[in-house]
Enzyme design. Structure first.
Site, PDB file in Angstrom:
ATOM      1  N   CYS A 103      12.618  24.075  -9.328  1.00 24.79           N
ATOM      2  CA  CYS A 103      13.573  24.113 -10.445  1.00 24.79           C
ATOM      3  C   CYS A 103      12.860  24.069 -11.792  1.00 24.79           C
ATOM      4  CB  CYS A 103      14.585  22.967 -10.342  1.00 24.79           C
ATOM      5  SG  CYS A 103      14.042  21.410 -11.091  1.00 24.79           S
ATOM      6  N   CYS A 145      15.873  17.426 -10.978  1.00 21.53           N
ATOM      7  CA  CYS A 145      17.006  17.667 -10.067  1.00 21.53           C
ATOM      8  C   CYS A 145      17.103  16.647  -8.943  1.00 21.53           C
ATOM      9  CB  CYS A 145      16.931  19.080  -9.482  1.00 21.53           C
ATOM     10  SG  CYS A 145      15.670  19.282  -8.214  1.00 21.53           S
ATOM     11  N   ALA A 192     -10.057  -8.063   7.365  1.00 26.63           N
ATOM     12  CA  ALA A 192      -8.860  -7.781   8.153  1.00 26.63           C
ATOM     13  C   ALA A 192      -9.227  -7.200   9.516  1.00 26.63           C
ATOM     14  CB  ALA A 192      -7.966  -6.804   7.389  1.00 26.63           C
ATOM     15  N   THR A 211      -4.469  -9.043   0.181  1.00 25.75           N
ATOM     16  CA  THR A 211      -3.777  -8.907  -1.101  1.00 25.75           C
ATOM     17  C   THR A 211      -4.211 -10.028  -2.034  1.00 25.75           C
ATOM     18  OG1 THR A 211      -1.664  -8.911  -2.270  1.00 25.75           O
ATOM     19  CG2 THR A 211      -1.726 -10.086  -0.169  1.00 25.75           C
ATOM     20  N   HIS A 240       6.159  -0.588  -2.430  1.00 24.20           N
ATOM     21  CA  HIS A 240       5.673   0.200  -3.579  1.00 24.20           C
ATOM     22  C   HIS A 240       5.725   1.701  -3.328  1.00 24.20           C
ATOM     23  CE1 HIS A 240       3.227  -3.426  -5.324  1.00 24.20           C
ATOM     24  NE2 HIS A 240       4.528  -3.567  -5.441  1.00 24.20           N
ATOM     25  N   PRO A 245     -11.430 -12.418   2.336  1.00 24.56           N
ATOM     26  CA  PRO A 245     -12.760 -13.003   2.111  1.00 24.56           C
ATOM     27  C   PRO A 245     -12.791 -13.879   0.865  1.00 24.56           C
ATOM     28  CG  PRO A 245     -12.899 -10.587   2.286  1.00 24.56           C
ATOM     29  CD  PRO A 245     -11.449 -10.941   2.319  1.00 24.56           C
ATOM     30  N   ASP A 279      -0.703   4.217   0.934  1.00 28.48           N
ATOM     31  CA  ASP A 279      -1.614   5.173   1.571  1.00 28.48           C
ATOM     32  C   ASP A 279      -1.120   5.726   2.905  1.00 28.48           C
ATOM     33  OD1 ASP A 279      -2.096   3.074   3.419  1.00 28.48           O
ATOM     34  OD2 ASP A 279      -3.836   2.370   2.283  1.00 28.48           O
ATOM     35  N   ASN A 331       0.820  -1.203   0.000  1.00 25.80           N
ATOM     36  CA  ASN A 331       0.000   0.000   0.000  1.00 25.80           C
ATOM     37  C   ASN A 331       0.856   1.255   0.000  1.00 25.80           C
ATOM     38  OD1 ASN A 331      -2.101  -1.748   0.106  1.00 25.80           O
ATOM     39  ND2 ASN A 331      -2.563  -1.424   2.260  1.00 25.80           N
TER      40      ASN A 331
HETATM   41  P1  NAD Z   1      -5.759  -5.867  -4.810  1.00 29.59           P
HETATM   42  O1  NAD Z   1      -6.641  -4.679  -5.004  1.00 29.59           O
HETATM   43  O2  NAD Z   1      -5.235  -6.578  -5.985  1.00 29.59           O
HETATM   44  O3  NAD Z   1      -6.531  -6.970  -3.941  1.00 29.59           O
HETATM   45  C1  NAD Z   1      -7.221  -6.630  -2.759  1.00 29.59           C
HETATM   46  C2  NAD Z   1      -7.520  -7.920  -2.030  1.00 29.59           C
HETATM   47  O4  NAD Z   1      -8.078  -7.592  -0.766  1.00 29.59           O
HETATM   48  C3  NAD Z   1      -8.535  -8.822  -2.738  1.00 29.59           C
HETATM   49  O5  NAD Z   1      -8.016 -10.141  -2.782  1.00 29.59           O
HETATM   50  C4  NAD Z   1      -9.778  -8.742  -1.838  1.00 29.59           C
HETATM   51  O6  NAD Z   1     -10.489  -9.964  -1.808  1.00 29.59           O
HETATM   52  C5  NAD Z   1      -9.168  -8.425  -0.489  1.00 29.59           C
HETATM   53  N1  NAD Z   1     -10.042  -7.706   0.441  1.00 29.59           N
HETATM   54  C6  NAD Z   1     -11.008  -6.794   0.157  1.00 29.59           C
HETATM   55  N2  NAD Z   1     -11.526  -6.296   1.285  1.00 29.59           N
HETATM   56  C7  NAD Z   1     -10.878  -6.898   2.316  1.00 29.59           C
HETATM   57  C8  NAD Z   1     -10.945  -6.783   3.744  1.00 29.59           C
HETATM   58  N3  NAD Z   1     -11.815  -5.936   4.341  1.00 29.59           N
HETATM   59  N4  NAD Z   1     -10.127  -7.554   4.506  1.00 29.59           N
HETATM   60  C9  NAD Z   1      -9.239  -8.408   3.917  1.00 29.59           C
HETATM   61  N5  NAD Z   1      -9.127  -8.546   2.575  1.00 29.59           N
HETATM   62  C10 NAD Z   1      -9.928  -7.798   1.787  1.00 29.59           C
HETATM   63  O7  NAD Z   1      -4.620  -5.367  -3.857  1.00 29.59           O
HETATM   64  P2  NAD Z   1      -3.075  -5.637  -3.905  1.00 29.59           P
HETATM   65  O8  NAD Z   1      -2.833  -7.106  -3.932  1.00 29.59           O
HETATM   66  O9  NAD Z   1      -2.523  -4.833  -2.814  1.00 29.59           O
HETATM   67  O10 NAD Z   1      -2.593  -5.028  -5.288  1.00 29.59           O
HETATM   68  C11 NAD Z   1      -2.984  -3.707  -5.605  1.00 29.59           C
HETATM   69  C12 NAD Z   1      -1.853  -2.835  -6.064  1.00 29.59           C
HETATM   70  O11 NAD Z   1      -2.326  -1.496  -6.177  1.00 29.59           O
HETATM   71  C13 NAD Z   1      -0.739  -2.758  -5.088  1.00 29.59           C
HETATM   72  O12 NAD Z   1       0.418  -2.782  -5.836  1.00 29.59           O
HETATM   73  C14 NAD Z   1      -0.875  -1.403  -4.373  1.00 29.59           C
HETATM   74  O13 NAD Z   1       0.363  -0.726  -4.394  1.00 29.59           O
HETATM   75  C15 NAD Z   1      -1.828  -0.604  -5.211  1.00 29.59           C
HETATM   76  N6  NAD Z   1      -2.993  -0.051  -4.454  1.00 29.59           N
HETATM   77  C16 NAD Z   1      -2.783   0.526  -3.236  1.00 29.59           C
HETATM   78  C17 NAD Z   1      -3.870   1.008  -2.500  1.00 29.59           C
HETATM   79  C18 NAD Z   1      -3.600   1.610  -1.135  1.00 29.59           C
HETATM   80  O14 NAD Z   1      -2.499   2.102  -0.894  1.00 29.59           O
HETATM   81  N7  NAD Z   1      -4.571   1.560  -0.217  1.00 29.59           N
HETATM   82  C19 NAD Z   1      -5.176   0.924  -3.001  1.00 29.59           C
HETATM   83  C20 NAD Z   1      -5.351   0.347  -4.276  1.00 29.59           C
HETATM   84  C21 NAD Z   1      -4.236  -0.140  -4.982  1.00 29.59           C
HETATM   85 ZN    ZN Z   2      13.792  19.949  -9.304  1.00 25.73          ZN
END
Ligand code: NAD
Ligand code: ZN
Length: 273
Positions: free
Chosen positions: A171, A136, A254, A211, A125, A237, A110, A108
């Site tokens: 810059c 720069c 989670a 994930t 990431h 889930p 975020d 993530n």
């Molecule tokens: P993904 O979006 O591919 O998968 C999310 C997974 O979370 C799914 O398998 C889903 O079933 C599960 N899920 C949904 N709600 C849930 C909950 N409440 N509890 C537990 N599991 C739950 O996510 P990823 O595998 O992290 O890949 C996404 C890519 O995009 C990453 O590379 C990330 O960097 C980026 N991304 C980041 C954010 C963030 O920073 N919050 C948000 C979207 C995408």
């Molecule tokens: Zn710069």
């Protein structure tokens, strides 16, 4: 999702755990209101929208049309700027405090793990609040309304989002987000930490949560731990690539499962000594 209870064998095993690795994806932040990519309610539910986002968040679009990359990035950062850590993020911090050794590998961008107080984080990431000048190399960041860390040296996210174009360095160069875009290499220093802390010496317990486990460097730590006879848990889930390889797949949110795991783990708040 409803109430779950941890299997008794798991509760028993958790009492013996001393070292922990946690791997998180977008799913852990879903309960904070940040949309995931894949899975239920994820933007890839709409494949066209998903393709457009991948295209926008790619290295070649950053080069040819940085405004487009930033518009996609603002969607994530904008949602994150209004989000607070949830029970899952906080439980991970509690688990870290109980463990003698702990590492969090997150995909993530975020910043919510940071806000929840987790210390040893590999944000493989990157971080959507941090930027680097493509001309720069200067680093800067958006002021983060969640921490009140608003200084005149930081970029103002509201202004940037209103302008809806790539922010620029004093810059004159275009800033890029300090995140790994599609088609880019992972940062070597973070990969080295991933190897040292998760692969070379797998922790007693490895938890994969929220994930879709699409990337080899996310799957690998779970498989290595399982092969070494360590305890492995998936919290999701839905089923993923790794569901068949973990000892326990908890098909729930989670925010429900992680506090139960934290409660079941032995140890004290002074666990780190
Ligand atoms: P993904 O979006 O591919 O998968 C999310 C997974 O979370 C799914 O398998 C889903 O079933 C599960 N899920 C949904 N709600 C849930 C909950 N409440 N509890 C537990 N599991 C739950 O996510 P990823 O595998 O992290 O890949 C996404 C890519 O995009 C990453 O590379 C990330 O960097 C980026 N991304 C980041 C954010 C963030 O920073 N919050 C948000 C979207 C995408
Ligand atoms: Zn710069």
């Amino acid at each position: 999702m409803g109430e779950i209870e941890l299997p008794e064998a798991l509760v028993k095993a958790l009492r013996e755990v001393r070292s922990v690795g946690v791997i998180t994806g977008a799913g852990i932040s879903a309960e904070s209101g940040i949309p995931t990519y894949r899975g239920r309610g994820g933007i890839y539910d709409d494949p066209d929208e998903g393709d457009r986002t991948v295209e926008a968040l790619s290295a070649h679009t950053l080069e040819s049309d940085p405004d487009r990359t930033w518009r996609a990035l603002f969607q994530i950062a904008g949602a994150a700027a209004n989000a607070r850590p949830n029970a899952g993020h906080l439980a991970i911090t509690a688990i870290e405090r109980k463990a003698a050794r702990f590492v969090l590998l997150t995909q993530n961008v975020d910043g919510l793990h940071r806000l929840a107080g987790t210390q040893n984080i590999i944000d493989i990431h990157g971080d959507a609040f941090h930027v680097i000048c493509t001309a720069c190399g200067n680093r800067n960041q958006f002021n983060d309304p969640r921490t009140g860390g608003i200084t005149s040296l930081c970029l103002n996210m509201h202004e940037c989002m209103a302008a809806n174009v790539a922010p620029r360095c004093p810059c004159g160069g275009v800033y890029r987000p300090d995140v790994v875009l599609f088609g880019e290499m992972l940062p070597e220093d973070k990969l080295a930490r991933l190897y040292a802390e998760l692969l070379d010496n797998p922790p007693d317990l490895v938890i994969s949560v929220g994930t879709s486990a699409m990337f080899p460097y996310i799957v690998q730590p779970v498989l290595v731990a399982a092969a070494a006879g360590k305890l492995t848990i998936e919290i999701n889930p839905e089923a993923t690539e790794i569901s068949d390889f973990v000892a326990f797949h908890l098909r729930t949110n989670a925010g429900e499962a992680l506090p139960m795991i934290a409660a079941a783990m032995a140890g004290t708040e002074e666990g780190k000594g």
